[in-house]
Design a protein around this motif. Structure first.
Motif, PDB file in Angstrom:
ATOM      1  N   PHE A  52       0.869  -1.020   0.078  1.00 32.87           N
ATOM      2  CA  PHE A  52      -0.202   0.074   0.015  1.00 32.87           C
ATOM      3  C   PHE A  52       0.913   1.230  -0.008  1.00 32.87           C
ATOM      4  CE2 PHE A  52      -0.819   0.313   5.046  1.00 32.87           C
ATOM      5  CZ  PHE A  52       0.839   0.156   5.150  1.00 32.87           C
ATOM      6  N   GLU A  53       0.391   2.297  -0.268  1.00 33.89           N
ATOM      7  CA  GLU A  53       1.040   3.706  -0.583  1.00 33.89           C
ATOM      8  C   GLU A  53       0.905   4.418   0.583  1.00 33.89           C
ATOM      9  OE1 GLU A  53       1.521   7.181  -3.795  1.00 33.89           O
ATOM     10  OE2 GLU A  53       0.602   5.523  -4.406  1.00 33.89           O
ATOM     11  N   HIS A  55       1.697   8.550   2.488  1.00 33.06           N
ATOM     12  CA  HIS A  55       1.990   9.818   2.343  1.00 33.06           C
ATOM     13  C   HIS A  55       2.741  10.189   3.486  1.00 33.06           C
ATOM     14  CE1 HIS A  55      -0.283   9.411  -1.443  1.00 33.06           C
ATOM     15  NE2 HIS A  55      -1.567   9.428  -0.651  1.00 33.06           N
ATOM     16  N   ASP A  81       6.260   9.961  -1.302  1.00 31.52           N
ATOM     17  CA  ASP A  81       5.226   8.920  -1.329  1.00 31.52           C
ATOM     18  C   ASP A  81       6.172   7.795  -1.064  1.00 31.52           C
ATOM     19  OD1 ASP A  81       3.021  10.377  -1.807  1.00 31.52           O
ATOM     20  OD2 ASP A  81       3.383  10.608  -4.079  1.00 31.52           O
ATOM     21  N   THR A  83       5.867   3.239  -1.200  1.00 31.68           N
ATOM     22  CA  THR A  83       5.004   1.971  -1.136  1.00 31.68           C
ATOM     23  C   THR A  83       5.785   1.118  -0.482  1.00 31.68           C
ATOM     24  OG1 THR A  83       4.555   2.518  -3.582  1.00 31.68           O
ATOM     25  CG2 THR A  83       4.257   0.079  -2.795  1.00 31.68           C
ATOM     26  N   ASP A 140      -4.847   2.307   2.898  1.00 27.50           N
ATOM     27  CA  ASP A 140      -3.920   2.466   1.569  1.00 27.50           C
ATOM     28  C   ASP A 140      -4.286   4.298   1.462  1.00 27.50           C
ATOM     29  OD1 ASP A 140      -2.467   2.543  -0.762  1.00 27.50           O
ATOM     30  OD2 ASP A 140      -4.241   1.635  -1.569  1.00 27.50           O
ATOM     31  N   GLY A 141      -2.997   5.010   1.143  1.00 27.25           N
ATOM     32  CA  GLY A 141      -3.010   6.319   1.002  1.00 27.25           C
ATOM     33  C   GLY A 141      -3.155   7.071   2.396  1.00 27.25           C
ATOM     34  N   GLU A 142      -2.708   6.404   3.249  1.00 29.33           N
ATOM     35  CA  GLU A 142      -2.702   7.160   4.544  1.00 29.33           C
ATOM     36  C   GLU A 142      -1.665   8.321   4.842  1.00 29.33           C
ATOM     37  OE1 GLU A 142      -4.986   7.667   7.570  1.00 29.33           O
ATOM     38  OE2 GLU A 142      -4.652   5.750   8.081  1.00 29.33           O
ATOM     39  N   ASP A 143      -2.270   9.089   5.250  1.00 26.03           N
ATOM     40  CA  ASP A 143      -0.948  10.637   5.445  1.00 26.03           C
ATOM     41  C   ASP A 143      -0.403  10.066   6.984  1.00 26.03           C
ATOM     42  OD1 ASP A 143      -1.457  12.239   3.257  1.00 26.03           O
ATOM     43  OD2 ASP A 143      -3.421  12.250   3.905  1.00 26.03           O
TER      44      ASP A 143
END
Length: 748
Positions: A52-53, A55, A81, A83, A140-143
């Motif tokens: 997952f990605e 930030h 970013d 991964t 996924d996409g958590e800051d």
């Protein structure tokens, strides 16, 4: 793919343990192709389902402003970013970030962050290095906010959902230049923590005694203003039910109630104001300085302007050479409004102020821009220009230079960011302003210095002398920028200075600027730096005798260690500066080499011998045992007869480095320590104190200068605490970090 053979088939000896024996080649090729395809699909499936990605928002790239976190330069430079495999642990993630951010110093805390209308807000801290990320409900996409867990830029950061910042629209009567209340409501955004008292709005607007009204909608759909009881001013914003973008009306108890409210409803409110105020700014005398013009949202700006000229009793000729410009709450004139717009299209609110100014408004194909010289921008001092949106950056630069009367052609343009600081340069000089998304109202900065061609860097180069006096070098600050000019010197308290000397200094002497390709190697940068005229007074046998560092806060920062690595791989950026250190012998550092400043403790004294550089190969790991062995070999002493400690100059403290995992029993699985992580955070340039236990066996690494430094820090802390005690209570001081040894006995 399965192959079947007859049971009675006799297998020769060479066929044993060889499943491919006797299989036709075309079948083997088909099988290999199927296996490769299967492995590829498995890898894709594994990546899709387990990666997952994230930030990463880097704390040093943010500052706390107006109740929330905002990037210092730009969002792109502040967020990285990453991964990552969610089956790995939080400790693995933290270690990967450490390796990615080789400039990081001190504690590293990872916290979940989210964007709210006020900016970036930090919520809960991630804890439990042994937990897998998939168990921690990280989406996924958590800051994630990467920081030290306490402060950003010297300001303590409130965290958690309780103190989430709220962006409120606060309305109040405007104040004239004479300090008197006008017959006009002003709407302005304000940010407050959710757990703050509602009465904080009165404090923010400097209204000692006043009444607050919150917007509410009745069943009929009409907007009403409901007064907040005095006892409810002690409630928090969340308890009062206020949310982001909620409206709050502030009324001073001395104001005329008829101007604002009557029986809880608008009397002369924003929805019923049907006029705009126009001021005469044409430098022509008139009977009236300002007039109110009746209008609706569908009124055309041209009609409004003509009516204002008539009511101000100005010359009719102004109809062909004048424009209307909005005036913000600070009195600054904004972009002219096109005549063809309606008030709704121009986003002009009823009750706002406009200035009637000389000059035509820009057409639909033109841009109205502000510009100023230098990066020290003072609001209200900008110059103005109207250009075509299809003009190139190069031609726009020429027009601005002509208008400002600046000579020469060694200038470039930068766009000013939201906090009045110089942003990224406009590098594509042949691109049009429209292609670069420059809009009317933007501010451009004229910065001296020619931009390098695309793919090139302009790198300021400094000479670094870590130890010893500078002698005849003198500082000649440049009067325009305040930074040392060529031949000048920066002196700063040394971060790797002599621990026994409280006044150790790091000296940086400016050599000049290098224009070099991003594809060039570090060795080529060193070679070109040797050709600078200011470096001719130094005897440099070859580039291998130079060590390169980045310059951060007027000090050496990150070590650039690999000579063959390209500059673009170092991610230097357009603002990076480099300093060079002359060595006594050639040095070719590998990617795993770490440079440490070692200091031998003087027996019987609280002082150290001069610094000697040590190169440590960390290919076998960043363990305390490995470092101890390297230091012992370097000092020609037995490893068990030395003690080592890292120096933290900002705290005036020494932290002993012990191989505690060596004390575990052989049957116990050893946990690998890593000096890159807490509590040591070891990096290039750190000072390592060495104590010879053959002649001195006490545990004290400190010096007299450390004692003086701590006393000075404590005095400053007490003084700061006294000054700010009326505002907030200082945080509880943290205990000093110390090593921990755990002895596990046998319970069999």
């Amino acid at each position: 793919m399965l192959f079947y053979r007859k049971y009675q088939l006799q297998r020769p000896p060479e066929a044993r343990a060889n499943p491919r024996y006797g299989v036709p080649c075309h079948l083997l090729n088909e099988m290999d192709a199927a296996n490769i395809e299967l492995q590829t699909k498995r890898a894709e499936w594994d990546s899709t389902n387990n990666n997952f990605e994230l930030h990463l928002h880097l704390g040093p790239h943010y500052h706390f402003f107006n109740g929330a976190l905002h990037p210092i330069v730009s969002q792109a430079e502040s967020v990285w970013d990453l991964t990552f495999d969610k089956r790995k642990t939080l400790g693995d993630l933290r270690q990967s970030i450490f390796q990615l951010l080789d400039f990081w110093e001190g504690d590293m805390i990872l916290s979940v962050a989210k964007f709210v209308p006020a900016g970036l807000h930090v919520y809960q801290m991630l804890d439990g290095d042994d937990l897998m990320l998939c168990e921690m409900e990280i989406a996924d996409g958590e800051d994630l906010f990467v920081w030290n867990g306490v402060e950003v830029g010297g300001i303590q950061i409130p965290t958690g959902s309780d103190c989430e910042p709220l962006l409120l629209n606060v309305l109040h009567l405007a104040t004239s230049s004479e300090g008197e209340k006008c017959q006009q409501l002003v709407e302005s955004p304000h940010v407050f923590p959710s757990n703050a008292e509602v009465g904080a709005v009165l404090t923010a607007l400097a209204v000692p005694v006043g009444v607050l009204f919150v917007s509410a909608t009745d069943p009929a759909g009409e907007e009403n203003w409901v007064a907040v009881p005095k006892e409810d001013l002690k409630k928090t914003f969340r308890e009062q039910g206020l949310r982001n973008k909620s409206s709050v009306l502030v009324q001073d108890s001395r104001d005329d109630n008829s101007l604002l409210l009557k029986q809880g409803k608008w009397f002369a409110g924003m929805n019923e104001i049907n006029w705009l105020q126009v001021q005469n700014l044409c430098e022509l005398e008139s009977e009236e300085k300002q007039v109110k013009i009746s209008a609706t949202v569908n009124t055309v700006v041209f009609d409004l302007r003509i009516k204002a000229i008539k009511e101000l009793k100005l010359m009719k000729e102004l109809a062909e050479n004048s424009c209307l410009r909005p005036i913000d709450r600070n009195g600054k004139l904004l972009c002219p409004v096109p005549d063809s717009y309606t008030l709704k299209e121009a986003e002009l609110k009823m009750g706002s102020s406009l200035g009637l100014c000389p000059g035509k408004a820009p057409t639909s194909s033109q841009l109205f821009l502000f510009f100023t010289v230098g990066s020290d921008v003072q609001p209200g001092t900008e110059m103005e220009i109207i250009v075509e949106e299809t003009i190139s950056v190069r031609d726009c630069l020429k027009l601005m230079l002509e208008k400002s009367g600046l000579p020469g052609d060694t200038w470039h343009l930068r766009k000013m960011d939201w906090c009045y600081e110089a942003g990224e340069p406009l590098c594509e000089e042949d691109a049009t302003l429209r292609e670069l998304m420059i809009c009317s109202g933007d501010t451009l900065l004229l910065i001296e210095g020619e931009l390098p061609p695309p793919g090139f860097l302009k790198v300021p180069v400094w000479w670094y002398q870590p130890w010893g006096p500078m002698g005849h070098w003198k500082s000649h600050p440049d009067q325009r920028t305040g930074t040392p000019s060529p031949g000048g010197v920066w002196r700063a308290a040394s971060t790797q200075g002599a621990p026994g000397d409280l006044h150790g200094e790091v000296s940086l002497r400016y050599l000049g600027d290098l224009e070099i390709s991003e594809d060039a190697t570090l060795a080529e940068l060193k070679s070109q730096a040797m050709t600078l005229s200011s470096s001719s007074e130094f005897v440099i046998p070859s580039p291998a005798f130079l060590r390169a560092w980045t310059v951060e806060s007027q000090r050496p920062g990150r070590l650039l260690r690999t000579n063959r690595q390209q500059l673009k791989e170092y991610r230097l950026g357009r603002k990076t500066e480099v300093c060079l250190e002359l060595l006594q012998k050639e040095e070719n550092l590998g990617p795993q080499d770490v440079v440490l400043r070692t200091r031998m403790r003087l027996p019987g004294e609280r002082a150290y011998a001069p610094c000697v550089d040590l190169v440590w190969d960390t290919a076998r790991g960043w363990t305390a045992g490995s470092l101890r062995q390297r230091v012992a070999h370097f000092c020609s002493l037995p490893a068990e007869k030395i003690e080592i400690a890292k120096y933290f100059p900002e705290k005036f403290e020494w932290l002993p480095i012990s191989s505690w995992n060596q004390q575990l029993t052989k049957r116990k699985k050893k946990k690998q320590d890593n000096l890159q992580g807490a509590p040591y955070y070891l990096k290039d340039g750190d000072t390592i104190g060495i104590k010879n236990l053959l002649v001195e066996d006490d545990e004290d690494f400190s010096t007299v200068a450390d004692d003086l430094g701590k006393k000075s820090q404590e005095a400053l802390r007490v003084q700061s605490s006294d000054l700010s005690s009326h505002a907030r209570t200082p945080g509880r001081p943290r205990a000093p970090e110390a090593s921990l040894s755990i002895h596990v006995g046998s319970f069999r």
